[in-house]
Each structure stands twice: as structure tokens, then as C-alpha cells.
Design a protein around this motif. Structure first.
Motif, PDB file in Angstrom:
ATOM      1  N   HIS A 193      45.401  38.445  37.203  1.00  0.00           N
ATOM      2  CA  HIS A 193      45.351  37.796  35.891  1.00  0.00           C
ATOM      3  C   HIS A 193      43.987  37.943  35.228  1.00  0.00           C
ATOM      4  O   HIS A 193      42.971  38.094  35.910  1.00  0.00           O
ATOM      5  N   HIS A 195      42.084  40.125  45.522  1.00  0.00           N
ATOM      6  CA  HIS A 195      41.522  38.884  44.976  1.00  0.00           C
ATOM      7  C   HIS A 195      40.289  38.505  45.783  1.00  0.00           C
ATOM      8  O   HIS A 195      40.253  38.744  46.989  1.00  0.00           O
ATOM      9  N   ASP A 252      37.526  35.875  39.604  1.00  0.00           N
ATOM     10  CA  ASP A 252      38.838  35.302  39.956  1.00  0.00           C
ATOM     11  C   ASP A 252      39.908  35.909  39.046  1.00  0.00           C
ATOM     12  O   ASP A 252      39.894  35.671  37.841  1.00  0.00           O
TER      13      ASP A 252
END
Ligand SMILES: [Zn+2]
Length: 411
Positions: free
Chosen positions: A83, A190, A94
């Protein structure tokens, strides 16, 4: 193809370029979902993917898919993504790292003219953070069918602005049905967002499981009475009973490997210095990556509350209102094979937070690649990592996707 490597410097530069959208004074990012800054970040992602030979499509939830064709385009593609939205006081890595690790994989394949066995798809999921619109992992949740599209379209932010209107305003209300990509595997890179890899001095975390979560509202009903006139043995003190439950929650967590237990919220009635509290409501949050263990933790909590209520002659209501089942990442062997081929130090780890890949695992074999983050700090403007750590994560993603693509082609 083992000597194929991503360009770590270019990946780092792209991370820094993306971080300009919503940059904060303390070096972080404030890029809430579907804001102008989110639009700018999405536009840049789309431009980068098109430059590297992809065709881009957008679904009705605003999820973006950039497709790079392979040798056999009827076979299910290998997907990756994360994202671009952040917390209001979020960091530069992040989510964004997972998206741009994909872009770096794409660029590496493109400049080396490598044709993969299957197509590859690079995605951006809408509103993973759940900060401006709730819940979190909203785009991937709609994609896999956990949430209803119309319901999520009608969600509003604190100013009453509707999600669907924002998708339309920033130009990301697509026409494709969510859930309709032909994918055979999905991987997400991630930052770990925790301290374990750094503490164990490992470069790569192979995520085997996403931990399960059980949420409760616990209400203890005793009896209000005067603190100066009620002898100790005649009290029904909901505060003391609550304190014992809180302590037991910590003990339950210690009793099991990887157990976590938290009480973060409490309301005391009537909340007065010289009245023994009559009713207390508090939250409980139990977590474990193993479903059987999490169930046993649940049983110990409810058993303890029943027993305590009997002993103290008061009522304890345990409302278990949310269960998020642990996620198994069935494609993590691809991640492990790639990591070992590349020779990076690694360990098995589980995901403590929610991620888009946790939902994608509903539909396709999925895997996650964790990389260390400084002092384990995330959801914070000082969130940090290094170019070398990002490069290693992107290299593992590259070889994982190649591995999975070859596996799918073999049938
Ligand atoms: Zn994230």
C-alpha cells in the motif's frame, strides 16, 4: 538467472522520491488514503510501471494492477503489492517499500529483457492503514470478498466525505470487478515493524503465519457502596475483580509460546474516590499465531472469569465480539528457496500486524518477506531502515516471483 540483482540505489531513490508526497517535518509521511498526496503517489507508481512496459488497470475499489506479460499469458500470474497510504504520523517505508520493491523487480526484468514464464502483476491496495476510512486492509478485503463493495463505498471520513466520491475525485474509481485478476500466487515485501530480525541479526524474515486475534469487552458488575462504611468482607468490589482479570490476562500470555495479551481501555463507574466501583468495562486483546493455542488462551480467560465471579459473588460478562483467524502463508517455501539461493541469513517469523497479503491468502497461495526496521519502530515518523536491507528484500522478492512463475508453468 541467479546472478540477477536489483539496483538497490535506484530502489532507495524511488523510496525517497515517493516520500515527498505528504512529507512531514520530522522526516515521516502523512499520506492518508485517497487524499491529493495519495493520488500523486498512485500517479507516480502508474507512470513508473508504464515506462517499464506494463499495462495498468484499476478496479471498482481503486486497487491498481500493473501487468507485465510473460511467455504464457493464459496461466495464472504471480502478483506482488502493498500500500501507498500511511498513518497521519507514518514513516517512509510501511507499505511503500513493498510497492516499490515490486517496481524495482519490474525495472530489473525490463532492463535485462527477461521474459518470465507467466505474467507478473504489481499492485497497490486501497486504504490499508484504516486511518481515514475504516476498517484497515479495506481494498484487499473487498478484493477477496471479506467486505461488501457497496458498503465500503459508502464509508465516510471524519468530515463526512464518502469513499466512493474520493475515488472518483482522484481518478481511481475503476470499472473492473474486484477479485477478477487471474493470480496463481501473491507475495508482499514489508518492513517487519517489530524488533525481532534486528535482535536476531537476520536479513530476511520468512513469514509463515499471520497471528490470530480475539477481541473482548469484559464487564464486571459488583455493587457500589461507601468506601468508609462497608467492611472488606461485605464488598462486591468490581475494581479488585477487574484487576485480577487484568493480571490473569498477562499470565495467560506468558503461559503460551508467542502469546500476547493486552488490556488497553477501561471505564469505571461511577469513577469516584470514595465509592467502591459498581461496574467496570474493559477491553481485552489476545493474540497467537497458532489457532489451537489461541483457543486455549480464550478458554483460560473465560474459565478464570467464571471462577472469579463465583468466588466474589459478582457478575463478569465476557463479550467475545471479534475473531481474526490466524493466516497460513502457503507459498512461503518459494520465499525460503529464493532466500537460500541468494545466501541471505534468515529466520521463520510470524506477522504481528495485519497486511494485505493476509487477506490475499484467502484466494491464492501467498507469502510475505520481512526486512528489519531500526529499533523495531513503525507507525512513527522516525521509522527507518537501510538501502542494503531494502535491496536484500527486493532481491528476495525478485527471485521468489521467478521461482513461483516457473513453478506455476511446470503445473
Ligand atoms: Zn503496512
Amino acid at each position: 538467472m541467479l546472478d540477477l540483482n536489483v539496483n538497490g540505489e535506484r530502489l532507495w531513490q524511488s523510496l525517497m522520491e515517493m516520500a515527498q508526497f505528504g512529507a512531514t517535518e520530522k522526516g515521516g509521511c502523512n499520506r492518508l488514503a485517497l487524499t491529493d498526496n495519495d493520488k500523486k503517489a498512485r500517479d507516480l507508481f502508474v507512470a513508473w510501471c508504464e515506462t517499464a512496459g506494463c499495462t495498468v488497470s484499476v478496479d471498482k475499489m481503486g486497487n491498481i494492477f500493473a501487468r507485465r506479460p510473460g511467455k504464457n499469458n493464459d496461466l495464472p500470474a504471480v502478483g506482488t503489492g502493498s500500500h501507498l497510504d500511511t498513518q497521519p504520523t507514518g514513516g517512509k517505508f510501511d507499505g511503500v517499500f513493498g510497492v516499490l520493491a515490486g517496481v524495482e523487480v519490474l525495472r530489473t526484468l525490463h532492463e535485462n529483457n527477461i521474459e518470465t514464464e507467466t505474467a507478473l502483476e504489481f499492485s497497490v491496495w486501497t486504504n490499508e492503514e484504516g486511518s481515514r476510512f475504516q476498517p484497515a486492509m479495506q481494498g484487499s478485503g473487498v478484493y477477496v470478498g471479506r467486505f461488501d463493495l457497496e458498503t465500503e463505498w459508502n464509508k465516510t471520513d471524519v468530515n463526512g466525505i464518502r469513499l466512493k466520491d474520493e475515488l472518483e475525485r482522484i481518478g481511481y474509481l475503476g470499472d473492473e470487478e474486484p477479485g477478477s485478476r487471474n493470480l496463481g500466487a501473491f507475495f508482499e515485501t514489508h518492513i517487519e515493524q517489530g524488533p525481532i530480525l534486528e535482535d536476531e541479526d537476520k536479513t530476511i524474515g520468512i513469514v509463515r503465519l499471520g497471528q490470530g486475534i480475539r477481541w473482548y469487552n469484559i464487564t464486571v458488575r459488583g455493587q457500589e457502596s461507601h468506601s468508609g462504611t462497608t467492611p472488606m468482607h461485605l464488598r462486591k468490589d468490581s475494581m479488585v475483580a477487574s484487576a485480577k482479570v487484568v493480571t490473569e490476562i498477562e499470565e495467560i500470555a506468558h503461559r503460551f509460546e508467542n502469546g500476547l495479551g493486552t488490556v488497553g481501555f477501561m471505564q469505571v463507574y461511577p469513577n469516584s474516590r470514595n465509592t467502591i466501583p459498581g461496574e467496570i468495562t474493559f477491553s481485552a486483546d489476545l493474540r497467537n499465531p497458532n489457532p489451537q493455542v489461541l483457543e486455549e488462551m480464550h478458554n483460560q480467560l473465560t474459565g478464570f472469569c467464571d471462577k472469579l465471579a463465583g468466588e466474589r459473588g459478582l457478575e463478569i460478562e465476557v463479550d467475545h465480539f471479534w475473531y481474526f483467524a490466524p493466516v497460513e502463508f502457503n507459498a512461503s517455501d518459494d520465499v525460503k528457496a529464493a532466500t537460500e539461493k541468494l545466501g541471505y541469513s534468515h529466520m521463520d517469523i510470524y506477522a504481528g500486524a495485519g497486511h494485505d497479503a493476509c487477506y490475499m491468502a484467502d484466494l491464492v497461495p501467498s507469502g510475505m518477506i520481512f526486512t528489519p526496521c531500526e529499533n523495531g519502530i513503525s507507525h512513527n515518523e522516525i521509522e527507518n531502515t537501510t538501502p542494503e536491507q531494502c535491496e536484500a528484500g527486493a532481491n528476495v522478492l525478485l527471485h521468489t516471483m521467478l521461482e513461483a512463475s516457473a513453478r506455476i508453468a511446470r503445473g
